[in-house]
Structure formats: C-alpha cells, structure tokens
Design a protein around this motif. Structure first.
Motif, PDB file in Angstrom:
ATOM      1  N   GLY A 100      -4.927  10.621   9.842  1.00 55.30           N
ATOM      2  CA  GLY A 100      -3.835   9.833   9.263  1.00 55.30           C
ATOM      3  C   GLY A 100      -2.898  10.626   8.372  1.00 55.30           C
ATOM      4  O   GLY A 100      -1.695  10.338   8.302  1.00 55.30           O
ATOM      5  N   ALA A 147      -1.868  -7.288  -3.613  1.00 54.85           N
ATOM      6  CA  ALA A 147      -1.529  -8.346  -2.652  1.00 54.85           C
ATOM      7  C   ALA A 147      -2.804  -9.089  -2.271  1.00 54.85           C
ATOM      8  O   ALA A 147      -3.844  -8.480  -2.025  1.00 54.85           O
ATOM      9  CB  ALA A 147      -0.904  -7.731  -1.408  1.00 54.85           C
ATOM     10  N   GLY A 166       0.813  -1.221   0.000  1.00 52.88           N
ATOM     11  CA  GLY A 166       0.000   0.000   0.000  1.00 52.88           C
ATOM     12  C   GLY A 166       0.837   1.258   0.000  1.00 52.88           C
ATOM     13  O   GLY A 166       1.657   1.478   0.890  1.00 52.88           O
ATOM     14  N   THR A 168      -2.089  13.864   8.739  1.00 51.61           N
ATOM     15  CA  THR A 168      -1.228  14.629   9.647  1.00 51.61           C
ATOM     16  C   THR A 168      -0.242  13.706  10.352  1.00 51.61           C
ATOM     17  O   THR A 168       0.926  14.060  10.557  1.00 51.61           O
ATOM     18  CB  THR A 168      -2.107  15.331  10.717  1.00 51.61           C
ATOM     19  OG1 THR A 168      -3.203  15.968  10.063  1.00 51.61           O
ATOM     20  CG2 THR A 168      -1.311  16.338  11.519  1.00 51.61           C
ATOM     21  N   SER A 223      -5.734   8.907   0.632  1.00 49.45           N
ATOM     22  CA  SER A 223      -4.681   9.919   0.795  1.00 49.45           C
ATOM     23  C   SER A 223      -4.783  11.106  -0.158  1.00 49.45           C
ATOM     24  O   SER A 223      -4.158  12.138   0.079  1.00 49.45           O
ATOM     25  CB  SER A 223      -3.314   9.250   0.676  1.00 49.45           C
ATOM     26  OG  SER A 223      -3.192   8.312   1.726  1.00 49.45           O
ATOM     27  N   ILE A 259      -6.334   3.434  10.042  1.00 45.96           N
ATOM     28  CA  ILE A 259      -5.650   4.726  10.001  1.00 45.96           C
ATOM     29  C   ILE A 259      -6.579   5.725   9.307  1.00 45.96           C
ATOM     30  O   ILE A 259      -6.413   6.051   8.130  1.00 45.96           O
ATOM     31  CB  ILE A 259      -4.275   4.629   9.283  1.00 45.96           C
ATOM     32  CG1 ILE A 259      -3.454   3.435   9.804  1.00 45.96           C
ATOM     33  CG2 ILE A 259      -3.502   5.939   9.446  1.00 45.96           C
ATOM     34  CD1 ILE A 259      -3.053   3.497  11.276  1.00 45.96           C
ATOM     35  N   GLU A 260      -7.615   6.133  10.034  1.00 44.69           N
ATOM     36  CA  GLU A 260      -8.503   7.176   9.480  1.00 44.69           C
ATOM     37  C   GLU A 260      -8.018   8.529   9.987  1.00 44.69           C
ATOM     38  O   GLU A 260      -6.866   8.656  10.428  1.00 44.69           O
ATOM     39  CB  GLU A 260      -9.965   6.865   9.812  1.00 44.69           C
ATOM     40  CG  GLU A 260     -10.280   6.742  11.277  1.00 44.69           C
ATOM     41  CD  GLU A 260     -11.781   6.854  11.529  1.00 44.69           C
ATOM     42  OE1 GLU A 260     -12.423   7.743  10.951  1.00 44.69           O
ATOM     43  OE2 GLU A 260     -12.312   6.063  12.330  1.00 44.69           O
ATOM     44  N   VAL A 301      -6.437  18.812   5.724  1.00 37.58           N
ATOM     45  CA  VAL A 301      -6.248  19.662   6.910  1.00 37.58           C
ATOM     46  C   VAL A 301      -5.132  19.077   7.794  1.00 37.58           C
ATOM     47  O   VAL A 301      -5.092  17.869   8.033  1.00 37.58           O
ATOM     48  CB  VAL A 301      -7.569  19.766   7.716  1.00 37.58           C
ATOM     49  CG1 VAL A 301      -7.342  20.407   9.086  1.00 37.58           C
ATOM     50  CG2 VAL A 301      -8.587  20.581   6.922  1.00 37.58           C
ATOM     51  N   TYR A 305     -17.311  15.345  -1.039  1.00 34.08           N
ATOM     52  CA  TYR A 305     -16.945  16.763  -0.996  1.00 34.08           C
ATOM     53  C   TYR A 305     -17.443  17.495  -2.235  1.00 34.08           C
ATOM     54  O   TYR A 305     -17.582  16.894  -3.300  1.00 34.08           O
ATOM     55  CB  TYR A 305     -15.418  16.933  -1.021  1.00 34.08           C
ATOM     56  CG  TYR A 305     -14.704  16.523   0.225  1.00 34.08           C
ATOM     57  CD1 TYR A 305     -14.419  17.443   1.229  1.00 34.08           C
ATOM     58  CD2 TYR A 305     -14.280  15.208   0.388  1.00 34.08           C
ATOM     59  CE1 TYR A 305     -13.735  17.061   2.371  1.00 34.08           C
ATOM     60  CE2 TYR A 305     -13.592  14.823   1.529  1.00 34.08           C
ATOM     61  CZ  TYR A 305     -13.328  15.752   2.518  1.00 34.08           C
ATOM     62  OH  TYR A 305     -12.648  15.381   3.648  1.00 34.08           O
ATOM     63  N   ASN A 335      -9.272  13.599   0.741  1.00 29.58           N
ATOM     64  CA  ASN A 335      -9.589  14.013   2.114  1.00 29.58           C
ATOM     65  C   ASN A 335      -9.674  15.531   2.167  1.00 29.58           C
ATOM     66  O   ASN A 335      -9.733  16.187   1.130  1.00 29.58           O
ATOM     67  CB  ASN A 335      -8.540  13.449   3.075  1.00 29.58           C
ATOM     68  CG  ASN A 335      -7.129  13.815   2.663  1.00 29.58           C
ATOM     69  OD1 ASN A 335      -6.836  14.978   2.408  1.00 29.58           O
ATOM     70  ND2 ASN A 335      -6.246  12.841   2.578  1.00 29.58           N
ATOM     71  N   GLU A 394       1.617  -1.889  -4.773  1.00 25.43           N
ATOM     72  CA  GLU A 394       0.458  -0.977  -4.818  1.00 25.43           C
ATOM     73  C   GLU A 394      -0.481  -1.432  -5.919  1.00 25.43           C
ATOM     74  O   GLU A 394      -0.077  -1.609  -7.058  1.00 25.43           O
ATOM     75  CB  GLU A 394       0.941   0.465  -5.059  1.00 25.43           C
ATOM     76  CG  GLU A 394      -0.146   1.472  -5.382  1.00 25.43           C
ATOM     77  CD  GLU A 394      -1.319   1.498  -4.392  1.00 25.43           C
ATOM     78  OE1 GLU A 394      -1.085   1.702  -3.189  1.00 25.43           O
ATOM     79  OE2 GLU A 394      -2.468   1.290  -4.843  1.00 25.43           O
ATOM     80  N   LYS A 395      -1.750  -1.600  -5.576  1.00 21.24           N
ATOM     81  CA  LYS A 395      -2.680  -2.169  -6.561  1.00 21.24           C
ATOM     82  C   LYS A 395      -3.092  -1.183  -7.648  1.00 21.24           C
ATOM     83  O   LYS A 395      -3.482  -1.570  -8.741  1.00 21.24           O
ATOM     84  CB  LYS A 395      -3.892  -2.790  -5.886  1.00 21.24           C
ATOM     85  CG  LYS A 395      -4.895  -1.842  -5.283  1.00 21.24           C
ATOM     86  CD  LYS A 395      -6.010  -2.655  -4.628  1.00 21.24           C
ATOM     87  CE  LYS A 395      -6.968  -1.798  -3.865  1.00 21.24           C
ATOM     88  NZ  LYS A 395      -7.741  -0.845  -4.643  1.00 21.24           N
ATOM     89  N   VAL A 399       0.645   6.919   4.237  1.00 16.77           N
ATOM     90  CA  VAL A 399       1.370   6.228   5.301  1.00 16.77           C
ATOM     91  C   VAL A 399       2.464   5.330   4.705  1.00 16.77           C
ATOM     92  O   VAL A 399       3.634   5.411   5.111  1.00 16.77           O
ATOM     93  CB  VAL A 399       0.390   5.424   6.192  1.00 16.77           C
ATOM     94  CG1 VAL A 399       1.140   4.614   7.228  1.00 16.77           C
ATOM     95  CG2 VAL A 399      -0.596   6.372   6.878  1.00 16.77           C
TER      96      VAL A 399
END
Ligand SMILES: Cc1cc2nc3c(=O)[nH]c(=O)nc-3n(C[C@H](O)[C@H](O)[C@H](O)COP(=O)(O)OP(=O)(O)OC[C@H]3O[C@@H](n4cnc5c(N)ncnc54)[C@H](O)[C@@H]3O)c2cc1C
Length: 505
Positions: A362, A187, A25, A364, A58, A358-359, A64, A240, A61, A48-49, A29
C-alpha cells in the motif's frame, strides 16, 4: 499563559455546509488522495481520528518500495504496485522526500527454497519488473557481504523510502493548497442526506457530495454502516526491531527470505532505512485489538533468530528500539496469505467509495491508488477543474541540516544562530529544525509529531539528551504548560505530575 490550541478547538464545519469530497483517514493513501485533489478546484475535508496524519500503518512498516514480484499479474496489487512505484519516485523528487533505489535480495538459505525464487521471478517478469536475476553465492557476496545463501533473486528496481516523511509531506502540501484537515475527529457512521452523504463523527457531522473511506484497518466496519455487504478486515500485527546506524553502514540493500507459503507477511527481512538505521521484521500474528502497537520480548528474540539465518554475523547488541504496525488483512487467520485490494463504490450510494484491505504494498501503491480514485472514479463521474499551475503551492520536505554540505551549514548558521544550536546530538537536529517542525501547516503540536518532522528523540538515546532541551525551549520560549506536552495525543500526557516542589530561593 493561554492553553496550547488543540485540534479539537477547531470547529467542525456544520450549518448545512457541504464539502465536495470528505475523506476519512489520513494515512499514506488518504494523504495521497488529498494531495491529488488539492490540485483541483474542489472543497475537501479530511477526517482523521489521531492527533496527526500517518500515525497508523503508514508510519509503521518496512519503508520498502516494492518492485512488483509478489502479486498475481491480474491483481490490483500488481497494477497499483507497478504504477505506484514509478509515481512514488516522481512524487518523492517533487516533495524532496528521501528515497533510494538500492535493490533487494531474496535469499534461499538452502536448495529447497530455490524453486520459490524461480516462481517469484516469473511472477515479476509477467508484471514487467526489469532486471530480475537469480544469482549464486559469489555474486551475493559482491552485492551484500555477510549474507549466507545458496542463491538469491536480485531485484534491482526495489528501493526504500521514508514512509512517515512521505505521508506528512503529502498531507502538508495538501493543507497549504486548501484541504481542511480535521484531526482528533473519529468517523462513526456514513449515511445518505439530501444532495450527498453525512459522516457522523465524535465531534459532529461533516457532509460531502462524495465520501472516500480510507480508514485503514477500520475501513471495513465503517463501510458496513452504509454498505452492509462490505467485507470484514482482520488485524495482523507486524513487530520490528530498529538497529543503530553503525549497522546501516554495512547493509547496502534489503535482504528478504523466500516468502513463507500461506504466511500473512513476506517473512522477516533486514532492510536499511533512508536515515541510515536497519530494520529487522516484521513478525505476523493475527490479533483482536486493531490498535495494538506493543512489542513483546519473545518476538524480538524470534526476529533476531530468523534474520541471523540470512546474516549470521548480524550485530544483535546494536538494537536500539522496536515498533509494531497493523496489517489490514482481508484474509482471516484460518485462510492466511493475502487478499487483493478492494476499491468498492457502494451499490446503493455510488459516490461513497471504500478502500478496503490496503495492506502491503500500500505504501508503494498509494500514489497510483490516489490517481485511480481521483481520475477514474471522481473525475470520470463529474469532471473536476484543474487549478492553474501558478496557484498550486509546492511544499518540499526540508533537507536535514545534518545532511547538508559544510559550506551550506556555515551559511545557514551565519544567517540564523538557531542552526548552530544542536538540540539532538544523535540525529544532529538543530533548534531551527525543531521550530520549523512546530510551525507545520497541520498545526500538530504532539511530541511524536515533532519527532517525525525533525527526528529529535529518534536516535539511540531515545530522547535522553534532546527531550529535556526541547521541553526547556517550548516552556521558556513558547509558553507551553506541562499539560501541553503530549506524546501521540491527549490520552498520552508526557508528564504525570511533579516529584519535587519548585524552589524559589
Ligand atoms: C508491518 C507492515 C509492513 C509493511 N511494509 C510495507 C512496505 O515495506 N512497503 C509497502 O509498500 N507497504 C508496506 N506495508 C503496507 C502499507 O504500510 C499500508 O498498505 C499503508 O500504510 C496503508 O495506508 P492507509 O492509508 O490505507 O492506512 P493507514 O496508514 O492505517 O491509515 C488509515 C488512517 O485512518 C485513520 N482512521 C481509522 N479509522 C478512522 C475513523 N473512524 N475516523 C477517522 N480516521 C480514522 C487512522 O488513524 C489512520 O491514520 C506494510 C504494512 C505493515 C503493517
């Protein structure tokens, strides 16, 4: 013309070769961990898929930089948010990634919400957040005209960052420092083998002495292939709206509501972006499909309605786009609220580490999570050898031509006429920037990948002017065939077919 090289043309390193670390991934992160590891003498493969890094939560979002007021003081979310915020600002400076410490207002439209602001202030103070103050209507108007509220919590250390630039810049720097990125590689299982662990993928098996599972919303079920006790994750979509840059001129800082009690998100907020647009959102709705990114008209109406409680004169006619991101939640729909981050070494296989749930915050927290995983888990277990500074290549994100001073623009145009050829009018993108985006070290050739690297097609015309120009340049000067033009990857071709036959007069 030869077919454009695709990530799947790159062979999977097999034949018994074993990496020191296999990372699954490449969101913010995974990319942050790859960046830290690239400063050490070790072999690293990132699986990475998608066709590019950072295509999931990532880049979808609010962007912020959280200050640390929303998280219980003894939680990993609080710890990594506080440490991550500081590291993030340093990393942004090192990588030339745009950010701004513009502050944030959390507003109480009525007296009923004021106790909620006080609770946030005490949590923030317990976490060490500086400068928190509850302010009244006059001070609110001074900081951000147009906001209707009886009180607000001012959080001066909050900020904004370009989330996709952050992720891409970290991954690209890791790649130039020797990390192998295997894109379009999914994976499916982690299992023990002699001397380490095998990660089975849809393109073959990649082995490592360590495996770090940083697969976002898929991290839970991937963990369960080797660690049956690992928890499930629940996808929760956040939609959004994007507003034109005209609106950005009148928004100095992010404006949040007091967080809804038991809600799955922080409430619909209004936030500026580093590029000058304004975002409204996100909604929060648990969904069954972890890959959904579609946006609904009825949600758009609801976002506008909620945002206009805080900013009644919000120019709703200046919406230019929409997007959605998936939260990787540890709490089920029946429980709601937030769970803490989980960093779990598999009990029966402690060199397989899972990063689960990891929401937010994440983005920041990512640099601090990376620092923890590399130094407190990997390095503490078997010391890693740092490369001498002279061996580490720094690869700063390019400053946009449009943001340069006039004299610098003139100097560049004199040096290379491609700087004088504006291919995207809305965002002021030059042909030089398009070609630079195309030459990225990850070898990404998707139209979305080019968009994130130079911002062509990101303006209010959504590609009406620049897309044909890009197609012309890539076809005529770089020999791209119609089939080479894909949006996000091979399953999203840009062209469905030819409407009229080519004329040869
Ligand atoms: C709506 C919303 C708003 C948010 N706002 C903020 C904010 O303002 N500030 C903040 O700090 N945080 C925010 N967050 C949280 C932040 O975006 C996430 O915590 C962060 O992006 C998580 O990064 P990640 O790398 O763990 O996950 P992801 O970005 O989801 O990356 C996981 C990667 O793994 C890949 N992958 C998945 N499965 C596999 C597999 N089987 N094989 C190979 N690859 C795989 C995916 O393609 C993806 O690239 C928000 C999140 C959402 C959804």
């Amino acid at each position: 013309m030869p077919r454009l090289e695709r990530p799947t043309d790159q062979p999977i390193p097999g034949g018994g070769s074993m990496f020191d670390i296999v990372l699954i991934g490449a969101g913010v992160v995974g990319s942050a961990i790859a960046r830290v590891l690239s400063q050490y003498r070790c072999t690293v493969a990132v699986i990475e898929k998608e066709s590019d890094v950072g295509m999931a939560a990532s880049s979808r979002n609010s962007g912020v930089i959280h200050a640390g007021i929303n998280y219980a003081p003894d939680s990993l979310r609080a710890r990594f948010c506080m440490q991550g915020r500081k590291l993030l600002l340093t990393w942004c400076d090192e990588l030339n990634v745009p950010y701004k410490v513009c502050g944030k207002l959390i507003v109480a439209p009525s007296e009923e919400e004021v106790p909620g602001l006080r609770r946030l202030r005490s949590t923030g103070e317990a976490n060490g957040v500086p400068g928190l103050a509850i302010i009244g209507p006059n001070e609110i108007t001074e900081l951000q005209p147009g906001i209707k509220a009886v009180a607000a919590l001012h959080v001066p250390s909050s900020g904004i960052v370009s989330p996709y630039a952050m992720t891409l810049a970290m991954a690209e720097e890791a790649a130039v420092n020797g990390v192998t990125f295997l894109l379009e590689c999914e994976a499916t299982q982690i299992r023990p083998v002699d001397g380490g662990y095998a990660v089975d993928t849809d393109r073959g098996t990649v082995s490592g002495r360590w495996v770090i599972n940083s697969a976002g919303i898929h991290a839970g079920h991937l963990a369960q292939t080797i660690d049956p006790e690992a928890p499930d994750l629940y996808p929760c979509v956040g939609e959004y709206l994007i507003l034109d840059k005209q609106v950005g001129e009148s928004l100095a800082m992010s404006v949040y509501p007091a967080p809804p009690v038991g809600g799955a998100g922080l409430g619909v907020h209004i936030t500026p972006t580093t590029e000058g647009n304004v975002l409204l959102g996100p909604s929060d709705e648990y969904v069954s499909d972890p890959e959904t990114t579609s946006c609904a008209g009825k949600t758009a109406d609801q976002l506008l309605e909620e945002a206009m409680i805080m900013w009644p004169a919000l120019p709703r006619h200046l919406v230019i786009g929409a997007y959605a991101g998936i939260r990787a939640k540890r709490t089920s729909p029946s429980v709601g609220g937030f769970g803490d981050f989980l960093i779990r070494q598999t009990p029966s296989a402690d060199r397989v580490v899972h990063l689960i749930g990891i929401e937010s915050p994440g983005l920041t927290a990512a640099p601090a999570i990376a620092d923890y995983v590399v130094h407190e888990i990997l390095h503490a277990n078997e010391p890693l050898v740092q490369k001498p500074l002279s061996e580490v290549v720094h690869r700063p994100w390019s400053t946009r031509f449009d943001d340069l001073p006039e004299e610098e623009k003139e100097r560049l145009v004199a040096k290379d006429p491609n700087y004088g050829d504006i291919i995207c009018r809305c965002e002021g993108v030059t042909k030089h920037e398009l070609l630079h985006a195309l030459n990225n070290p990850l070898g990404v050739k998707t139209l979305t990948g080019i968009k994130y690297r130079c911002r062509a097609t990101m303006g209010r015309c959504s590609g009406g002017y620049c897309l044909p120009r890009m197609v012309e340049i890539l076809q005529e000067e770089h020999g791209w065939e119609p089939d080479d033009f894909v949006l996000r990857g091979p399953s999203s071709p840009a062209f469905a077919g030819r409407l009229i036959e080519e004329r040869h007069d």
